[in-house]
Write an enzyme that holds these catalytic residues in place. Structure first.
Site, PDB file in Angstrom:
ATOM      1  CG  HIS A   1     -36.184  11.185 -42.078  1.00  0.00           C
ATOM      2  ND1 HIS A   1     -37.026  11.573 -43.097  1.00  0.00           N
ATOM      3  CD2 HIS A   1     -34.921  11.417 -42.533  1.00  0.00           C
ATOM      4  CE1 HIS A   1     -36.318  12.012 -44.122  1.00  0.00           C
ATOM      5  NE2 HIS A   1     -35.046  11.937 -43.795  1.00  0.00           N
ATOM      6  CG  HIS A   2     -32.567   8.436 -43.683  1.00  0.00           C
ATOM      7  ND1 HIS A   2     -33.619   8.219 -44.545  1.00  0.00           N
ATOM      8  CD2 HIS A   2     -31.988   9.610 -44.086  1.00  0.00           C
ATOM      9  CE1 HIS A   2     -33.669   9.209 -45.428  1.00  0.00           C
ATOM     10  NE2 HIS A   2     -32.695  10.059 -45.175  1.00  0.00           N
ATOM     11  CB  CYS A   3     -31.805   6.099 -37.288  1.00  0.00           C
ATOM     12  SG  CYS A   3     -31.073   4.928 -36.118  1.00  0.00           S
TER      13      CYS A   3
ATOM     14  CG  ASN B   1     -35.316   4.517 -44.610  1.00  0.00           C
ATOM     15  OD1 ASN B   1     -34.935   5.672 -44.377  1.00  0.00           O
ATOM     16  ND2 ASN B   1     -34.465   3.511 -44.706  1.00  0.00           N
TER      17      ASN B   1
END
Length: 359
Positions: A153-155, A197
């Site tokens: 979920h950070h990519c 993010n």
């Protein structure tokens, strides 16, 4: 990214091997031994357990809940698959070992030739990404699906970070929007201790995607711009414990699903919320039934899959099937699959919330 989703915006689809017919004899649980990252011990230089996915599968096999023959083997996402979301410029950057070392937070990788980094680090992540896309299709067909890996979920489309090199959540949703008729609204419930993010940046201007994010406000990534995409933001303090956490999650899950009735729900189920996690900074107990001293709390948590959803989803989405996917992270829920595939003999030893088992 526009929220209109008109036919004029839909491009010619490339041929993909990720959308294929899965035998009815298989549970919609996606995994491959290729998920696990092992290379000269370098994976141990990061607190993220890069072999936990295999541990989960081995644990379930030991309990005689699954076999290699009744789960779905994940396929690696190709460059064409990845280009559905990622820019070619970003994928080209991954051909530099220093970029991958930065994304994975394993500095020694920058000293290795990129062909080794591709084979030992990025290929496992591409296979997990393929598994997430596959689980999206399965969730619609069966009413639920689990990818044992994924949840990066950070990519976002053009930037990786936090051990996340590919935007599998965004990809799963985009594949469904483009290829599956009737799928036009998605909800992401992100319960990892860190802010998600990546998918937030990807869906910043897409009204079709509703994001609920519950995270420790003081830790990585602290992405103020990405927070603008969160429709339901729950920021937690250091050391948040069970009662406060469960009350907030229960209330906001119901609120989110009352606001928007999604066609697909993706639940990113991070286990870094557990007490003692070196990165999450929260203090949630496992709340487990008795287990042996040798069982890892992550494995046991995999069997429990956060029971707070049981009552919330039963009240808000009666009759709909829900699906978790657990990389220590990721879950998909089908919108019109009923309980098909669950009442057909899902292993009873997997203690899913009652609403997931169609009871």
């Amino acid at each position: 990214m526009s929220g209109k989703g008109s036919k004029q915006q839909q491009r010619q689809f490339h041929q993909t091997e990720l959308y294929f017919q899965v035998p009815n004899t298989c549970y919609p649980i996606v995994y491959s031994p290729e998920y696990n990252i092992t290379f000269m011990g370098l994976e141990k230089l990061h607190p993220f357990d890069a072999g936990k996915w295999g541990k989960v599968i081995n644990f379930l096999k030991e309990k005689h809940l699954i076999t290699d023959d009744n789960i779905v083997k994940a396929r690696e996402a190709t460059e064409e698959d990845l280009l559905v979301v990622h820019t070619r410029g970003y994928l080209n950057k991954l051909k530099w070992s220093i970029v991958v070392a930065t994304i994975t937070e394993i500095p020694p990788l920058l000293l290795l030739p990129n062909f080794l980094v591709q084979r030992k680090v990025l290929r496992p992540l591409r296979t997990q990404t393929g598994g997430t896309i596959m689980a999206g299709k399965l969730a619609i067909e069966r009413g639920w699906a689990i990818n044992v890996g994924g949840g990066f979920h950070h990519c976002s489309s053009d930037k990786g970070g936090g051990f996340c090199a590919y935007a599998d959540i965004t990809l799963a949703i985009k594949f469904l929007f483009e290829r599956v008729e009737g799928i036009s609204k998605a909800t992401i419930v992100d319960l990892d201790a860190h802010q998600g993010n990546g998918h937030e940046r990807d869906f910043m201007d897409d009204s079709r995607v509703y994001i609920m994010d519950v995270y420790n406000r003081y830790i990585y990534p602290g992405d103020g711009f990405a927070k603008r995409a969160i429709k339901r933001k729950i920021e937690l303090d250091w050391g948040t414990e069970d009662q406060e956490y469960l009350e907030k999650v229960d209330m906001h899950v119901q609120g989110a699903l009352n606001e928007v009735r999604p066609d697909i729900l993706i639940y990113n189920a991070g286990t870094d919320i557990l007490d003692g996690d070196p990165l999450g900074g929260l203090a949630i107990s496992a709340q487990l039934t008795p287990r042996s001293e040798t069982e890892d709390s992550f494995l046991s948590w995999t069997l429990e899959l956060f029971p707070v959803f049981e009552q919330s989803l039963k009240e808000v989405l009666p009759g709909q099937a829900v699906a978790y996917t657990k990389c220590g992270q990721f879950i998909l829920v089908g919108h019109h699959g009923g309980t098909h595939g669950i009442q057909q003999g899902f292993p009873t030893g997997l203690r899913f919330p009652a609403c997931l088992a169609g009871r």
